[in-house]
Design a protein around this motif. Structure first.
Motif, short mmCIF file in Angstrom:
data_model
loop_
_atom_site.label_atom_id
_atom_site.label_comp_id
_atom_site.label_asym_id
_atom_site.label_seq_id
_atom_site.Cartn_x
_atom_site.Cartn_y
_atom_site.Cartn_z
N GLN A 84 32.97 43.58 42.42
CA GLN A 84 33.46 43.83 41.07
C GLN A 84 32.11 42.67 40.27
O GLN A 84 31.82 42.93 39.18
CB GLN A 84 34.73 43.46 40.76
CG GLN A 84 35.38 44.78 40.98
CD GLN A 84 36.90 44.34 40.79
OE1 GLN A 84 37.61 43.37 40.76
NE2 GLN A 84 37.75 45.57 40.54
N ASN A 85 32.25 41.51 41.15
CA ASN A 85 31.33 40.53 40.55
C ASN A 85 29.81 40.53 40.76
O ASN A 85 29.05 39.55 40.79
CB ASN A 85 31.96 39.15 40.63
CG ASN A 85 33.18 39.03 40.10
OD1 ASN A 85 33.36 39.13 38.81
ND2 ASN A 85 34.03 38.18 40.77
N LYS A 90 40.71 41.13 49.09
CA LYS A 90 39.69 39.90 49.07
C LYS A 90 38.24 40.25 48.92
O LYS A 90 37.39 39.73 48.34
CB LYS A 90 40.00 38.87 50.25
CG LYS A 90 41.14 38.38 50.37
CD LYS A 90 41.17 37.33 51.49
CE LYS A 90 42.68 36.55 51.46
NZ LYS A 90 42.54 35.43 52.72
N PRO A 138 36.95 41.49 44.65
CA PRO A 138 36.04 40.63 43.54
C PRO A 138 34.72 40.49 43.85
O PRO A 138 33.78 40.38 43.05
CB PRO A 138 36.99 39.30 43.81
CG PRO A 138 38.14 39.80 44.46
CD PRO A 138 37.78 40.59 45.36
N TYR A 139 34.38 40.67 45.11
CA TYR A 139 32.90 40.28 45.50
C TYR A 139 31.97 41.53 45.00
O TYR A 139 30.97 41.40 44.38
CB TYR A 139 32.72 40.16 46.95
CG TYR A 139 32.99 38.69 47.48
CD1 TYR A 139 32.35 37.80 47.55
CD2 TYR A 139 34.36 38.40 47.86
CE1 TYR A 139 32.51 36.40 48.01
CE2 TYR A 139 34.75 37.39 48.40
CZ TYR A 139 33.59 36.24 48.44
OH TYR A 139 34.26 35.21 48.94
#
Length: 257
Positions: free
Chosen positions: A203-204, A197, A200-201
């Motif tokens: 990678q973005n 979880k 993604p934070y």
């Protein structure tokens, strides 16, 4: 022993600049006013200048709890005053009954002016009030061109430092063990999430280490690092207390309440 071994490679250029300014102050025997620095940069300046040098350093961000502060390098004879830091404070006037402002939107609007982040100090948001702190040399430009936050029209009103909203952030410390000092591992532990979880934070580009976006999950964190993840908040790696018998790292982290 090289001073650079205590810092990350990407910090070496900043260190070189501080050393150059230190020499300038020592040779010219006058003070040097620098831009606003984040706490990591402030720590670097303090470590480079030290306490026994003929050149000293001082910091001020407009109020005692300021996170971002301007720096002054000065010869030991000089007595630094708050006025020497050339700081201007603006209150942002907006229709607070109908609109709310947040830090991210205000920061986006300041960056949209084409000025470096180092020209701005803290952005303070408190319910129906908002303030920004800027370097005096760009204050008039900011006042004339800072007209919108998102889709909301705003105006700026200069106020005294004494009227800055006091924001006392509370931190809660706890000790934990992690399998490694990787960024994704520590964020997952601190915010009680799975690494899947957290990924993604990162990678973005929604994660920062020492106020700089970091998109590498395997980034190795050090003692003193401040980590932030959008919507979850901030934490600090206060201490690394060593490894356990199972070769896990025991660390003390502080999480903003």
């Amino acid at each position: 022993m090289s001073i650079y071994q205590h810092f990350r490679k990407e910090e070496h250029a900043f260190i070189d600049q501080i050393i150059e300014w230190r020499e300038q102050v020592a040779n010219e025997y006058t003070y040097k006013l620098l831009d606003f620095y984040d706490p990591r940069e402030i720590d670097i300046v303090q470590r480079i200048i030290g306490s026994k040098e003929e050149v000293k350093c001082a910091f001020w961000g407009g109020y005692d709890q300021a996170e971002r502060k301007r720096a002054i390098l000065y010869p030991e004879y000089y007595e630094v005053q708050n006025e020497d830091f050339d700081i201007v404070v603006f209150s942002i006037n907006f229709p607070s009954k109908f609109v709310t402002l947040d830090h991210r939107k205000v920061l986006g609007s300041t960056m949209g002016l084409g000025l470096k982040r180092s020209k701005f100090g803290d952005i303070i948001i408190d319910k129906d009030a908002a303030q920004i702190i800027v370097a005096s040399q760009v204050a008039e430009y900011v006042r004339l061109h800072f007209k919108q936050v998102g889709k909301t029209n705003v105006t700026l009103e200069q106020i005294e430092c004494e009227n800055i909203i006091s924001m006392n952030e509370e931190w809660h410390e706890h000790t934990c063990t992690v399998s490694s000092m990787r960024l994704d591992v520590i964020l997952a532990e601190v915010f009680n999430l799975s690494r899947t979880k957290v990924l993604p934070y990162i990678q973005n580009q929604m994660v920062k280490v020492n106020w700089k976006v970091t998109d590498d999950p395997s980034f190795l964190c050090h003692q003193g690092d401040t980590l932030s993840m959008r919507t979850f908040g901030r934490c600090k790696v206060k201490r690394i207390e060593g490894q356990t018998k199972k070769e896990k790292w025991r660390i003390v982290v502080a999480k903003a309440k």
